[in-house]
Design a protein around this motif. Structure first.
Motif, PDB file in Angstrom:
ATOM      1  N   GLY A 216     -15.847   2.014 -79.827  1.00 34.88           N
ATOM      2  CA  GLY A 216     -15.153   2.646 -78.806  1.00 34.88           C
ATOM      3  C   GLY A 216     -13.778   1.998 -78.725  1.00 34.88           C
ATOM      4  N   THR A 217     -12.855   2.662 -78.015  1.00 39.29           N
ATOM      5  CA  THR A 217     -11.598   2.118 -77.766  1.00 39.29           C
ATOM      6  C   THR A 217     -11.366   0.802 -76.840  1.00 39.29           C
ATOM      7  N   PHE A 218     -12.569   0.859 -75.911  1.00 40.83           N
ATOM      8  CA  PHE A 218     -12.805  -0.102 -74.970  1.00 40.83           C
ATOM      9  C   PHE A 218     -11.310  -0.580 -74.197  1.00 40.83           C
ATOM     10  N   ASN A 219     -10.903   0.557 -73.466  1.00 40.58           N
ATOM     11  CA  ASN A 219      -9.635   0.497 -72.903  1.00 40.58           C
ATOM     12  C   ASN A 219      -9.708   0.664 -71.512  1.00 40.58           C
ATOM     13  N   PRO A 220     -10.274  -0.137 -70.602  1.00 45.27           N
ATOM     14  CA  PRO A 220     -10.853  -1.531 -70.946  1.00 45.27           C
ATOM     15  C   PRO A 220     -12.551  -1.432 -71.191  1.00 45.27           C
ATOM     16  N   ILE A 221     -12.870  -2.370 -71.851  1.00 45.40           N
ATOM     17  CA  ILE A 221     -14.603  -2.540 -71.909  1.00 45.40           C
ATOM     18  C   ILE A 221     -14.792  -2.801 -70.313  1.00 45.40           C
ATOM     19  N   HIS A 222     -16.082  -2.318 -69.908  1.00 44.01           N
ATOM     20  CA  HIS A 222     -16.328  -2.254 -68.732  1.00 44.01           C
ATOM     21  C   HIS A 222     -17.992  -2.649 -68.447  1.00 44.01           C
ATOM     22  N   ILE A 223     -18.810  -2.918 -67.446  1.00 41.80           N
ATOM     23  CA  ILE A 223     -20.021  -3.211 -67.293  1.00 41.80           C
ATOM     24  C   ILE A 223     -20.820  -2.116 -67.638  1.00 41.80           C
TER      25      ILE A 223
ATOM     26  N   PRO B 276     -30.598   2.934 -69.262  1.00 50.88           N
ATOM     27  CA  PRO B 276     -29.751   3.381 -68.051  1.00 50.88           C
ATOM     28  C   PRO B 276     -28.567   4.197 -68.089  1.00 50.88           C
ATOM     29  N   ILE B 277     -28.691   5.200 -67.171  1.00 47.26           N
ATOM     30  CA  ILE B 277     -27.411   6.069 -67.181  1.00 47.26           C
ATOM     31  C   ILE B 277     -26.326   5.472 -66.438  1.00 47.26           C
ATOM     32  N   ILE B 278     -25.202   5.153 -67.080  1.00 44.80           N
ATOM     33  CA  ILE B 278     -24.054   4.579 -66.451  1.00 44.80           C
ATOM     34  C   ILE B 278     -22.751   5.556 -66.378  1.00 44.80           C
ATOM     35  N   GLU B 279     -22.389   5.702 -65.294  1.00 48.77           N
ATOM     36  CA  GLU B 279     -21.501   6.747 -64.931  1.00 48.77           C
ATOM     37  C   GLU B 279     -20.282   6.192 -64.654  1.00 48.77           C
ATOM     38  N   ILE B 280     -19.730   5.399 -65.556  1.00 51.05           N
ATOM     39  CA  ILE B 280     -18.452   4.584 -65.152  1.00 51.05           C
ATOM     40  C   ILE B 280     -17.579   4.934 -66.464  1.00 51.05           C
ATOM     41  N   SER B 281     -16.268   5.288 -66.301  1.00 51.69           N
ATOM     42  CA  SER B 281     -15.427   5.410 -67.363  1.00 51.69           C
ATOM     43  C   SER B 281     -14.318   4.607 -67.517  1.00 51.69           C
ATOM     44  N   SER B 282     -13.815   4.253 -68.710  1.00 51.05           N
ATOM     45  CA  SER B 282     -12.533   3.386 -68.818  1.00 51.05           C
ATOM     46  C   SER B 282     -11.424   4.037 -68.218  1.00 51.05           C
ATOM     47  N   SER B 283     -11.325   5.539 -68.258  1.00 49.27           N
ATOM     48  CA  SER B 283     -10.161   6.330 -67.770  1.00 49.27           C
ATOM     49  C   SER B 283     -10.241   6.209 -66.110  1.00 49.27           C
ATOM     50  N   PHE B 284     -11.460   6.352 -65.626  1.00 48.03           N
ATOM     51  CA  PHE B 284     -11.604   6.266 -64.179  1.00 48.03           C
ATOM     52  C   PHE B 284     -10.961   4.707 -63.800  1.00 48.03           C
ATOM     53  N   ILE B 285     -11.467   3.579 -64.692  1.00 50.48           N
ATOM     54  CA  ILE B 285     -10.977   2.407 -63.944  1.00 50.48           C
ATOM     55  C   ILE B 285      -9.453   2.323 -64.302  1.00 50.48           C
TER      56      ILE B 285
ATOM     57  N   ASP C  55      -7.249   4.423 -63.863  1.00 51.43           N
ATOM     58  CA  ASP C  55      -6.657   5.240 -62.668  1.00 51.43           C
ATOM     59  C   ASP C  55      -6.690   4.576 -61.333  1.00 51.43           C
ATOM     60  N   GLU C  56      -8.101   3.911 -61.100  1.00 52.31           N
ATOM     61  CA  GLU C  56      -8.095   3.281 -59.919  1.00 52.31           C
ATOM     62  C   GLU C  56      -7.124   2.233 -59.877  1.00 52.31           C
ATOM     63  N   ILE C  57      -6.920   1.367 -61.182  1.00 60.05           N
ATOM     64  CA  ILE C  57      -6.127   0.297 -61.150  1.00 60.05           C
ATOM     65  C   ILE C  57      -4.611   0.673 -60.922  1.00 60.05           C
ATOM     66  N   LYS C  58      -4.269   1.828 -61.391  1.00 59.41           N
ATOM     67  CA  LYS C  58      -2.756   2.528 -61.142  1.00 59.41           C
ATOM     68  C   LYS C  58      -2.598   2.800 -59.654  1.00 59.41           C
ATOM     69  N   GLU C  59      -3.818   3.212 -59.014  1.00 61.89           N
ATOM     70  CA  GLU C  59      -3.650   3.422 -57.468  1.00 61.89           C
ATOM     71  C   GLU C  59      -3.775   2.234 -56.895  1.00 61.89           C
TER      72      GLU C  59
ATOM     73  N   LEU D 120      -1.113  -7.453 -65.492  1.00 61.75           N
ATOM     74  CA  LEU D 120      -0.682  -6.484 -64.973  1.00 61.75           C
ATOM     75  C   LEU D 120      -1.069  -5.030 -65.759  1.00 61.75           C
ATOM     76  N   PHE D 121      -2.098  -5.048 -66.409  1.00 63.68           N
ATOM     77  CA  PHE D 121      -2.321  -3.881 -67.437  1.00 63.68           C
ATOM     78  C   PHE D 121      -2.596  -2.706 -66.540  1.00 63.68           C
ATOM     79  N   TYR D 122      -2.242  -1.677 -66.954  1.00 63.96           N
ATOM     80  CA  TYR D 122      -2.770  -0.222 -66.280  1.00 63.96           C
ATOM     81  C   TYR D 122      -1.957   0.033 -64.854  1.00 63.96           C
TER      82      TYR D 122
END
Length: 193
Positions: free
Chosen positions: A9-16, A155-164, A166-170, A190-192
């Motif tokens: 993975g690119t792990f951009n970022p790694i998440h739970i 477990p089905i985990i519907e979290i994506s690094s791109s969502f994270i 985007d949320e940080i940017k907002e 101060l990433f993302y």
């Protein structure tokens, strides 16, 4: 031979979500270790959206340090770019004769597996452990018949690094979606934003 699952993975970022899946495979399959392989450049992703390789590797170290069987890995940093899983597998098999390597991937990646470089060679030489996604699709018959595909009820985990990102940017609070040390690292740098 030690059985190692490779979780690329690119792990951009790694998440739970990444950690839940990796830990589940370590605990509920015959894989003895899960290597979290940080990919410098996925051929299917835009490189401009990636943090520096070593910043992403540092986040994987921070996220996995308290997990005995999850290991950060930077093997692809020294390989020709862009990285292809088939080439990485050949390199790893030559370097680590004492390990049996398998792939860990989401069901969505398995459905496009036939497009991968040397997918037939990968399937002939490696097992693939698959975690479910919210999909309504049938697997390609040749994959099922290979005997090398292992569907794992994870477990089905519907979290994506791109969502994270985007949320940080907002300016949204994503702290619950990240390991604490990863969140602190992102916030302090101060990433993302």
């Amino acid at each position: 031979m030690k059985k190692v699952g490779l979780y690329f993975g690119t792990f951009n970022p790694i998440h739970i979500g990444h950690l839940v899946i990796a830990n589940h495979f370590a605990e509920h399959t015959d894989l003895e270790e899960i290597w979290m392989v940080v990919t410098p450049h996925n051929p299917f992703k835009k490189k401009s959206t990636l943090l520096d390789n070593y910043q992403r590797l540092e986040m994987v170290y921070l996220a996995t340090e308290s997990y005995e069987f999850l290991k950060p890995n930077d093997i692809e940093f020294g390989l020709p770019q862009p990285n292809y899983t088939a080439d990485t597998l050949v390199y790893l098999q030559e370097k680590y004769l004492q390990y049996e390597f398998s792939l860990i991937m989401g069901e969505d990646n398995l459905n496009s597996f036939h497009k991968w470089k040397n997918s037939d060679v990968i399937l002939a030489n490696h097992h693939i452990y698959v975690y479910p996604r919210l999909l309504d699709s049938a697997l390609e018959e040749s994959l099922v018949k290979s005997g090398k595909i292992h569907m794992v009820h994870a477990p089905i985990i519907e979290i994506s690094s791109s969502f994270i990102r985007d949320e940080i940017k907002e300016g949204k609070n994503v702290r619950p979606l990240l390991p604490e040390k990863v969140w602190e690292y992102i916030d302090n740098n101060l990433f993302y934003k």
